[in-house]
Design a protein around this motif. Structure first.
Motif, PDB file in Angstrom:
ATOM      1  N   SER A 111      -4.496  -4.158   6.694  1.00 37.64           N
ATOM      2  CA  SER A 111      -5.564  -4.527   7.615  1.00 37.64           C
ATOM      3  C   SER A 111      -6.317  -3.265   8.018  1.00 37.64           C
ATOM      4  CB  SER A 111      -5.015  -5.209   8.866  1.00 37.64           C
ATOM      5  OG  SER A 111      -6.058  -5.439   9.796  1.00 37.64           O
ATOM      6  N   LEU A 112      -7.629  -3.351   8.023  1.00 35.20           N
ATOM      7  CA  LEU A 112      -8.468  -2.230   8.455  1.00 35.20           C
ATOM      8  C   LEU A 112      -9.189  -2.551   9.768  1.00 35.20           C
ATOM      9  CD1 LEU A 112      -9.946  -1.227   4.971  1.00 35.20           C
ATOM     10  CD2 LEU A 112      -8.008  -0.192   6.180  1.00 35.20           C
ATOM     11  N   ASP A 113      -8.804  -3.670  10.402  1.00 33.02           N
ATOM     12  CA  ASP A 113      -9.450  -4.082  11.663  1.00 33.02           C
ATOM     13  C   ASP A 113      -8.410  -4.436  12.734  1.00 33.02           C
ATOM     14  OD1 ASP A 113      -8.520  -6.486  10.687  1.00 33.02           O
ATOM     15  OD2 ASP A 113     -10.497  -7.382  10.411  1.00 33.02           O
ATOM     16  N   HIS A 114      -7.411  -3.595  12.860  1.00 29.29           N
ATOM     17  CA  HIS A 114      -6.370  -3.741  13.893  1.00 29.29           C
ATOM     18  C   HIS A 114      -5.536  -5.002  13.732  1.00 29.29           C
ATOM     19  CE1 HIS A 114      -7.903  -0.325  16.218  1.00 29.29           C
ATOM     20  NE2 HIS A 114      -9.096  -0.785  15.951  1.00 29.29           N
ATOM     21  N   GLY A 115      -5.471  -5.567  12.530  1.00 25.48           N
ATOM     22  CA  GLY A 115      -4.604  -6.716  12.293  1.00 25.48           C
ATOM     23  C   GLY A 115      -5.278  -8.061  12.354  1.00 25.48           C
ATOM     24  N   THR A 116      -6.573  -8.100  12.574  1.00 24.45           N
ATOM     25  CA  THR A 116      -7.268  -9.387  12.646  1.00 24.45           C
ATOM     26  C   THR A 116      -7.323 -10.060  11.285  1.00 24.45           C
ATOM     27  OG1 THR A 116      -8.584  -8.608  14.509  1.00 24.45           O
ATOM     28  CG2 THR A 116      -9.398 -10.547  13.332  1.00 24.45           C
ATOM     29  N   THR A 117      -7.678  -9.308  10.237  1.00 28.73           N
ATOM     30  CA  THR A 117      -7.698  -9.848   8.883  1.00 28.73           C
ATOM     31  C   THR A 117      -6.847  -8.963   7.975  1.00 28.73           C
ATOM     32  OG1 THR A 117      -9.700  -8.609   8.280  1.00 28.73           O
ATOM     33  CG2 THR A 117     -10.008 -10.825   9.174  1.00 28.73           C
ATOM     34  N   TRP A 118      -6.325  -9.580   6.911  1.00 28.86           N
ATOM     35  CA  TRP A 118      -5.402  -8.899   6.010  1.00 28.86           C
ATOM     36  C   TRP A 118      -5.804  -9.139   4.567  1.00 28.86           C
ATOM     37  CZ3 TRP A 118      -1.449  -5.828   7.758  1.00 28.86           C
ATOM     38  CH2 TRP A 118      -1.191  -5.891   9.141  1.00 28.86           C
ATOM     39  N   GLU A 119      -5.542  -8.149   3.718  1.00 30.18           N
ATOM     40  CA  GLU A 119      -5.779  -8.300   2.291  1.00 30.18           C
ATOM     41  C   GLU A 119      -4.521  -7.944   1.518  1.00 30.18           C
ATOM     42  OE1 GLU A 119      -8.441  -5.277   0.568  1.00 30.18           O
ATOM     43  OE2 GLU A 119      -8.314  -4.255   2.502  1.00 30.18           O
ATOM     44  N   LYS A 120      -4.314  -8.654   0.409  1.00 32.49           N
ATOM     45  CA  LYS A 120      -3.165  -8.394  -0.451  1.00 32.49           C
ATOM     46  C   LYS A 120      -3.456  -7.179  -1.318  1.00 32.49           C
ATOM     47  CE  LYS A 120      -1.219 -12.006  -2.206  1.00 32.49           C
ATOM     48  NZ  LYS A 120      -0.868 -13.168  -3.066  1.00 32.49           N
ATOM     49  N   LEU A 121      -2.463  -6.293  -1.450  1.00 32.04           N
ATOM     50  CA  LEU A 121      -2.607  -5.089  -2.251  1.00 32.04           C
ATOM     51  C   LEU A 121      -1.859  -5.239  -3.571  1.00 32.04           C
ATOM     52  CD1 LEU A 121      -1.951  -2.435   0.543  1.00 32.04           C
ATOM     53  CD2 LEU A 121      -4.163  -3.257  -0.290  1.00 32.04           C
ATOM     54  N   ASP A 122      -2.355  -4.599  -4.606  1.00 34.96           N
ATOM     55  CA  ASP A 122      -1.690  -4.594  -5.902  1.00 34.96           C
ATOM     56  C   ASP A 122      -0.793  -3.369  -5.980  1.00 34.96           C
ATOM     57  OD1 ASP A 122      -0.855  -4.734  -8.502  1.00 34.96           O
ATOM     58  OD2 ASP A 122      -2.835  -4.394  -9.385  1.00 34.96           O
ATOM     59  N   THR A 123       0.515  -3.570  -5.776  1.00 34.67           N
ATOM     60  CA  THR A 123       1.457  -2.449  -5.818  1.00 34.67           C
ATOM     61  C   THR A 123       1.944  -2.160  -7.230  1.00 34.67           C
ATOM     62  OG1 THR A 123       3.407  -3.843  -5.484  1.00 34.67           O
ATOM     63  CG2 THR A 123       2.276  -3.017  -3.500  1.00 34.67           C
ATOM     64  N   GLY A 124       1.794  -3.117  -8.134  1.00 33.07           N
ATOM     65  CA  GLY A 124       2.247  -2.941  -9.505  1.00 33.07           C
ATOM     66  C   GLY A 124       3.737  -3.171  -9.710  1.00 33.07           C
ATOM     67  N   VAL A 125       4.452  -3.641  -8.676  1.00 33.25           N
ATOM     68  CA  VAL A 125       5.893  -3.891  -8.794  1.00 33.25           C
ATOM     69  C   VAL A 125       6.202  -5.316  -8.346  1.00 33.25           C
ATOM     70  CG1 VAL A 125       6.447  -1.460  -8.421  1.00 33.25           C
ATOM     71  CG2 VAL A 125       6.453  -3.026  -6.473  1.00 33.25           C
ATOM     72  N   ARG A 126       7.446  -5.755  -8.670  1.00 33.14           N
ATOM     73  CA  ARG A 126       7.839  -7.127  -8.342  1.00 33.14           C
ATOM     74  C   ARG A 126       8.992  -7.200  -7.349  1.00 33.14           C
ATOM     75  NH1 ARG A 126       5.806 -11.011 -12.543  1.00 33.14           N
ATOM     76  NH2 ARG A 126       6.862 -12.455 -11.180  1.00 33.14           N
ATOM     77  N   GLY A 127       9.795  -6.166  -7.256  1.00 32.47           N
ATOM     78  CA  GLY A 127      10.943  -6.202  -6.353  1.00 32.47           C
ATOM     79  C   GLY A 127      10.513  -6.123  -4.898  1.00 32.47           C
ATOM     80  N   SER A 128      11.338  -6.676  -4.030  1.00 30.80           N
ATOM     81  CA  SER A 128      11.003  -6.717  -2.612  1.00 30.80           C
ATOM     82  C   SER A 128      10.852  -5.325  -2.018  1.00 30.80           C
ATOM     83  CB  SER A 128      12.073  -7.489  -1.833  1.00 30.80           C
ATOM     84  OG  SER A 128      11.980  -8.862  -2.126  1.00 30.80           O
ATOM     85  N   LEU A 129       9.896  -5.209  -1.116  1.00 26.69           N
ATOM     86  CA  LEU A 129       9.652  -3.977  -0.378  1.00 26.69           C
ATOM     87  C   LEU A 129      10.170  -4.173   1.041  1.00 26.69           C
ATOM     88  CD1 LEU A 129       6.059  -3.404  -1.760  1.00 26.69           C
ATOM     89  CD2 LEU A 129       8.139  -2.160  -2.421  1.00 26.69           C
ATOM     90  N   TRP A 130      11.030  -3.261   1.490  1.00 23.44           N
ATOM     91  CA  TRP A 130      11.704  -3.437   2.781  1.00 23.44           C
ATOM     92  C   TRP A 130      11.065  -2.645   3.914  1.00 23.44           C
ATOM     93  CZ3 TRP A 130      14.176  -7.576   2.318  1.00 23.44           C
ATOM     94  CH2 TRP A 130      14.958  -7.872   1.203  1.00 23.44           C
ATOM     95  N   GLY A 131      10.274  -1.638   3.593  1.00 21.67           N
ATOM     96  CA  GLY A 131       9.724  -0.831   4.673  1.00 21.67           C
ATOM     97  C   GLY A 131       8.643   0.103   4.184  1.00 21.67           C
ATOM     98  N   GLY A 132       8.130   0.881   5.110  1.00 25.65           N
ATOM     99  CA  GLY A 132       7.088   1.834   4.765  1.00 25.65           C
ATOM    100  C   GLY A 132       6.772   2.733   5.940  1.00 25.65           C
ATOM    101  N   ILE A 133       5.890   3.696   5.672  1.00 27.37           N
ATOM    102  CA  ILE A 133       5.509   4.647   6.717  1.00 27.37           C
ATOM    103  C   ILE A 133       4.157   5.263   6.368  1.00 27.37           C
ATOM    104  CG2 ILE A 133       6.705   6.565   5.574  1.00 27.37           C
ATOM    105  CD1 ILE A 133       7.446   7.628   8.346  1.00 27.37           C
TER     106      ILE A 133
END
Length: 198
Positions: A111-133
Motif C-alpha cells: 500500500s502506498l496510501d497508508h493502507g487504504t488500497t492494496w496491490e498484489k506484488l509479483d515476488t516470483g516465489v510460491r512458498g509462504s512468506l512469514w514476515g518482512g522488514i
C-alpha cells in the motif's frame, strides 16, 4: 493464542490473537485490557499502528481491518483482489510511508496510501512468506519457507532472492544497530547477515 503486538509510542500498544482478540496497554505493557473481540472472531496474525489512532490488523483467510480511532471501531479492508483468501501473515512499514503484507503461497501486498488500497506484488516465489522488514537503507526484505529471503531495492516493484544459508522456515527478521540483519526460524535457526546484505 496471542500472535503479535505493535506499539504506537512508549506507552500505548496493542496485541492481537486468535478469536479476534484485541488487547490494549496504556502503561508500556505493564497491564493489558481486552479492548474488544473483532466481529466474526477472526484469527488475527499481525497488527501495525502508525500512531495512537490509526492501525491495521491482518489475519487468516484474507482478513484485514483498519481503525482511525485507536481501536474502538474497525472497517474491513480489501487486500489484493476481491475474493482472495490468502493468510495475511505479517504487516510492516517500508520506505516512504509504504506498507507491506507478507502472505501465504508467495504472495505479498503493498500500500502506498497508508493502507487504504492494496496491490498484489509479483515476488516470483510460491512458498509462504512469514514476515518482512523495511530496512534503514530503504530496501525491503521478505522472509519465509525453505530459508527464503527476498530483497527489493525499489519498494517492492521487483524482488531477488538472497542465500540465507538455511532451508529452515524463517519466521522473524530484525535489523541490528550496525545494519546487519538477524533471522530466526524453525529448527533453532539463528542467522545474521553481513553488513551489505548481498
Amino acid at each position: 493464542l496471542l500472535t503479535a503486538l505493535s506499539f504506537a509510542d512508549a506507552q500505548q500498544g496493542w496485541a492481537v490473537g486468535h478469536g479476534g482478540v484485541l488487547l490494549k496497554t496504556e502503561d508500556g505493557g505493564e497491564t493489558w485490557t481486552l479492548q474488544q473481540r473483532m466481529e466474526g472472531q477472526p484469527v488475527l496474525l499481525s497488527v501495525w499502528f502508525e500512531n495512537s489512532r490509526h492501525g491495521i490488523v491482518v489475519g487468516a483467510y484474507g482478513y484485514a481491518a483498519q481503525t482511525e480511532d485507536g481501536g474502538q471501531s474497525w472497517t474491513r479492508l480489501i487486500v489484493g483482489e476481491e475474493g482472495d483468501d490468502y493468510h495475511l501473515n505479517h504487516i510492516f512499514s517500508g520506505p516512504d510511508k509504504s506498507l507491506f503484507i507478507a502472505a501465504e503461497m508467495g504472495h505479498a501486498f503493498r500500500s502506498l496510501d497508508h493502507g487504504t488500497t492494496w496491490e498484489k506484488l509479483d515476488t516470483g516465489v510460491r512458498g509462504s512468506l512469514w514476515g518482512g522488514i523495511g530496512l534503514r537503507s530503504g530496501r525491503v526484505l521478505l522472509v519465509g519457507m525453505s530459508g527464503r529471503v527476498l530483497i527489493s531495492d525499489n519498494i517492492g516493484d521487483t524482488w531477488r532472492e538472497l542465500n540465507s544459508g538455511s532451508h529452515e522456515a524463517i519466521t522473524a527478521v530484525a535489523q541490528r544497530a550496525d545494519g546487519r540483519v538477524a533471522l530466526v526460524g524453525n529448527g533453532g535457526l539463528v542467522a545474521e547477515s553481513d553488513a551489505n546484505l548481498e
